[in-house]
Design a protein around this motif. Structure first.
Motif, PDB file in Angstrom:
ATOM      1  N   MET A  50       0.824  -1.208   0.000  1.00 49.79           N
ATOM      2  CA  MET A  50       0.000   0.000   0.000  1.00 49.79           C
ATOM      3  C   MET A  50       0.859   1.258   0.000  1.00 49.79           C
ATOM      4  N   ARG A  51       1.959   1.224   0.714  1.00 46.48           N
ATOM      5  CA  ARG A  51       2.868   2.374   0.693  1.00 46.48           C
ATOM      6  C   ARG A  51       3.494   2.535  -0.689  1.00 46.48           C
ATOM      7  N   ALA A  52       3.756   1.420  -1.358  1.00 48.15           N
ATOM      8  CA  ALA A  52       4.278   1.494  -2.725  1.00 48.15           C
ATOM      9  C   ALA A  52       3.242   2.098  -3.664  1.00 48.15           C
ATOM     10  N   VAL A  53       1.986   1.699  -3.508  1.00 51.79           N
ATOM     11  CA  VAL A  53       0.907   2.263  -4.332  1.00 51.79           C
ATOM     12  C   VAL A  53       0.857   3.775  -4.152  1.00 51.79           C
ATOM     13  N   LEU A  54       0.915   4.227  -2.919  1.00 49.30           N
ATOM     14  CA  LEU A  54       0.889   5.676  -2.654  1.00 49.30           C
ATOM     15  C   LEU A  54       2.090   6.375  -3.274  1.00 49.30           C
ATOM     16  N   ARG A  55       3.254   5.755  -3.169  1.00 48.16           N
ATOM     17  CA  ARG A  55       4.463   6.372  -3.723  1.00 48.16           C
ATOM     18  C   ARG A  55       4.412   6.486  -5.238  1.00 48.16           C
ATOM     19  N   LEU A  56       3.749   5.553  -5.879  1.00 47.59           N
ATOM     20  CA  LEU A  56       3.659   5.593  -7.331  1.00 47.59           C
ATOM     21  C   LEU A  56       2.942   6.855  -7.803  1.00 47.59           C
ATOM     22  N   VAL A  57       1.928   7.291  -7.060  1.00 45.43           N
ATOM     23  CA  VAL A  57       1.154   8.480  -7.460  1.00 45.43           C
ATOM     24  C   VAL A  57       1.383   9.642  -6.497  1.00 45.43           C
ATOM     25  N   ARG A  58       2.511   9.597  -5.831  1.00 44.60           N
ATOM     26  CA  ARG A  58       2.813  10.606  -4.799  1.00 44.60           C
ATOM     27  C   ARG A  58       2.667  12.028  -5.308  1.00 44.60           C
ATOM     28  N   THR A 152      -8.244  11.346  -4.395  1.00 45.47           N
ATOM     29  CA  THR A 152      -8.381  11.726  -5.796  1.00 45.47           C
ATOM     30  C   THR A 152      -7.059  12.287  -6.307  1.00 45.47           C
ATOM     31  N   LEU A 153      -6.752  11.994  -7.571  1.00 44.03           N
ATOM     32  CA  LEU A 153      -5.482  12.393  -8.168  1.00 44.03           C
ATOM     33  C   LEU A 153      -5.630  13.687  -8.955  1.00 44.03           C
ATOM     34  N   LYS A 154      -4.568  14.469  -8.926  1.00 41.39           N
ATOM     35  CA  LYS A 154      -4.572  15.740  -9.661  1.00 41.39           C
ATOM     36  C   LYS A 154      -4.307  15.544 -11.150  1.00 41.39           C
ATOM     37  N   LYS A 155      -3.757  14.379 -11.512  1.00 36.01           N
ATOM     38  CA  LYS A 155      -3.433  14.105 -12.911  1.00 36.01           C
ATOM     39  C   LYS A 155      -3.981  12.741 -13.291  1.00 36.01           C
ATOM     40  N   SER A 156      -4.042  12.475 -14.584  1.00 33.79           N
ATOM     41  CA  SER A 156      -4.538  11.192 -15.061  1.00 33.79           C
ATOM     42  C   SER A 156      -3.515  10.572 -16.008  1.00 33.79           C
ATOM     43  N   GLY A 157      -3.747   9.298 -16.347  1.00 34.50           N
ATOM     44  CA  GLY A 157      -2.852   8.629 -17.281  1.00 34.50           C
ATOM     45  C   GLY A 157      -1.438   8.530 -16.752  1.00 34.50           C
ATOM     46  N   VAL A 162       4.326   8.646 -13.651  1.00 30.58           N
ATOM     47  CA  VAL A 162       5.714   8.717 -14.123  1.00 30.58           C
ATOM     48  C   VAL A 162       6.639   9.438 -13.133  1.00 30.58           C
ATOM     49  N   PRO A 163       6.234  10.583 -12.556  1.00 26.77           N
ATOM     50  CA  PRO A 163       7.135  11.235 -11.587  1.00 26.77           C
ATOM     51  C   PRO A 163       7.445  10.347 -10.374  1.00 26.77           C
ATOM     52  N   GLY A 164       6.454   9.604  -9.885  1.00 30.65           N
ATOM     53  CA  GLY A 164       6.699   8.725  -8.749  1.00 30.65           C
ATOM     54  C   GLY A 164       7.631   7.583  -9.100  1.00 30.65           C
ATOM     55  N   LEU A 165       7.477   7.055 -10.305  1.00 26.12           N
ATOM     56  CA  LEU A 165       8.351   5.980 -10.778  1.00 26.12           C
ATOM     57  C   LEU A 165       9.790   6.476 -10.902  1.00 26.12           C
ATOM     58  N   ARG A 166       9.958   7.655 -11.456  1.00 27.47           N
ATOM     59  CA  ARG A 166      11.296   8.236 -11.589  1.00 27.47           C
ATOM     60  C   ARG A 166      11.935   8.476 -10.218  1.00 27.47           C
ATOM     61  N   ARG A 167      11.129   8.989  -9.294  1.00 24.78           N
ATOM     62  CA  ARG A 167      11.652   9.311  -7.964  1.00 24.78           C
ATOM     63  C   ARG A 167      12.186   8.061  -7.268  1.00 24.78           C
ATOM     64  N   VAL A 168      11.403   6.981  -7.295  1.00 21.07           N
ATOM     65  CA  VAL A 168      11.815   5.755  -6.618  1.00 21.07           C
ATOM     66  C   VAL A 168      13.054   5.157  -7.291  1.00 21.07           C
ATOM     67  N   HIS A 202       6.159  -1.296  -8.047  1.00 20.95           N
ATOM     68  CA  HIS A 202       5.710  -0.383  -9.098  1.00 20.95           C
ATOM     69  C   HIS A 202       5.691  -1.075 -10.464  1.00 20.95           C
ATOM     70  N   ILE A 203       6.724  -1.846 -10.736  1.00 21.05           N
ATOM     71  CA  ILE A 203       6.781  -2.541 -12.021  1.00 21.05           C
ATOM     72  C   ILE A 203       5.682  -3.596 -12.111  1.00 21.05           C
ATOM     73  N   VAL A 204       5.421  -4.284 -11.009  1.00 23.53           N
ATOM     74  CA  VAL A 204       4.318  -5.263 -10.984  1.00 23.53           C
ATOM     75  C   VAL A 204       2.992  -4.562 -11.268  1.00 23.53           C
ATOM     76  N   ILE A 205       2.763  -3.416 -10.649  1.00 23.97           N
ATOM     77  CA  ILE A 205       1.525  -2.661 -10.859  1.00 23.97           C
ATOM     78  C   ILE A 205       1.355  -2.293 -12.330  1.00 23.97           C
ATOM     79  N   LEU A 206       2.459  -1.953 -12.986  1.00 23.58           N
ATOM     80  CA  LEU A 206       2.410  -1.433 -14.353  1.00 23.58           C
ATOM     81  C   LEU A 206       2.638  -2.504 -15.428  1.00 23.58           C
ATOM     82  N   GLU A 207       2.794  -3.767 -15.034  1.00 22.39           N
ATOM     83  CA  GLU A 207       3.188  -4.826 -15.965  1.00 22.39           C
ATOM     84  C   GLU A 207       2.308  -4.913 -17.212  1.00 22.39           C
ATOM     85  N   THR A 208       1.016  -4.688 -17.052  1.00 26.06           N
ATOM     86  CA  THR A 208       0.117  -4.878 -18.191  1.00 26.06           C
ATOM     87  C   THR A 208       0.334  -3.834 -19.283  1.00 26.06           C
TER      88      THR A 208
END
Length: 275
Positions: A50-58, A152-157, A162-168, A202-208
């Motif tokens: 769950m913390r990883a999920v949050l970090r992905l869209v941080r 709720t997220l401020k951005k979509s798609g 991407v910023p969270g993925l880059r940060r981690v 993060h990679i598991v979440i985005l695998e599809t």
């Protein structure tokens, strides 16, 4: 499932994954016939997911919201940490003895193991009887579940993650460099492992999105996380045995085990380097 479904929008996908992990944890902790060690282990894994999920869209969440939710899951996980950590030490000792044992008398192995098991039982008793840790975690999870519709997220798609993925990834690279610069400090490798695990999730979440690339990357990150995790477990065991020799020291060959643990840890860290 900790994975975005094909064509699933990012915001409902994030909410779904959090709800699924919470419900899974509540089911484990609320099962009267279940094994406490298993329930705690699975719940702590879910907190990390769950913390990883949050970090992905941080970067798409308000800072206060991210910090509050991340701290909520972090602190709840800590309430259960002592039991899981004590169980891991028994498993770590068993693995050393099974796979590549130093030359130690059987009696020494058995006595150290029994003392680790006794310690685990004391912690289990404290968690079940002398504290309300499990009930407190259940309450935290229920309250967190009620807040998820407001995430709720401020951005979509792709812009949402991407910023969270880059940060981690960036922080993982920095921690990796720091770990191998200071190879005598095992805590640096533990810090690196945390970032590796976030990136793996993060990679598991985005695998599809592109499975032909990301499936293989996820497998490599999983292996890397496992190697660093085993390294950390060896260091935690060494610290416990060295700090509490009045409890664990038994037999003249006790120092042989203590001396072997750092070598085994460093071997795992070198295995991790190519990955």
């Amino acid at each position: 499932m900790l994975r975005l479904e094909p064509y699933e929008e990012i915001e409902p996908g994030i909410q779904r994954m959090l709800i699924e992990r919470i419900d899974d944890s509540l089911a484990y902790l609320g099962d009267p016939a279940g094994e406490l060690d298993t329930a705690v282990h699975e719940t702590r894994k879910n907190f990390k997911k769950m913390r990883a999920v949050l970090r992905l869209v941080r970067d798409s969440l308000p800072k206060k919201v991210f910090r509050a939710e991340n701290a909520c899951y972090r602190d709840a996980g800590r309430k259960l940490a002592s039991l899981r950590d004590s169980a891991v030490l028994v498993m770590t000792l068993d693995k050393i003895r099974r796979e590549d044992p130093p030359e130690i008398a059987d009696a020494t192995w058995e006595q150290i193991r029994q003392k680790l098991v006794n310690r685990q039982e004391v912690i289990r008793q404290e968690l079940l009887v002398d504290s309300n840790a499990v009930a407190e975690v259940q309450e935290i999870l229920r309250a967190a579940r009620g807040r998820i519709p407001d995430l709720t997220l401020k951005k979509s798609g792709a812009a949402a993650f991407v910023p969270g993925l880059r940060r981690v990834y960036r922080r993982g690279r920095r921690r990796m460099a720091k770990a191998y610069e200071a190879e005598t400090d095992p805590h640096q490798f533990h810090d690196w492992r945390k970032r590796v695990k976030y990136l793996w999730y993060h990679i598991v979440i985005l695998e599809t999105i592109r499975p032909e690339v990301l499936n293989s990357l996820a497998e490599d990150l999983h292996l890397l996380s496992e190697l660093l995790g085993e390294s950390h477990d060896l260091e935690v065991l060494r610290e416990l045995l060295a700090t509490h020799q009045e409890v664990f020291a038994t037999g003249t060959d006790y120092p042989v085990l203590l001396a072997a643990l750092p070598d085994k840890r460093r071997a795992l860290e070198q295995q991790a380097r190519p990955l």
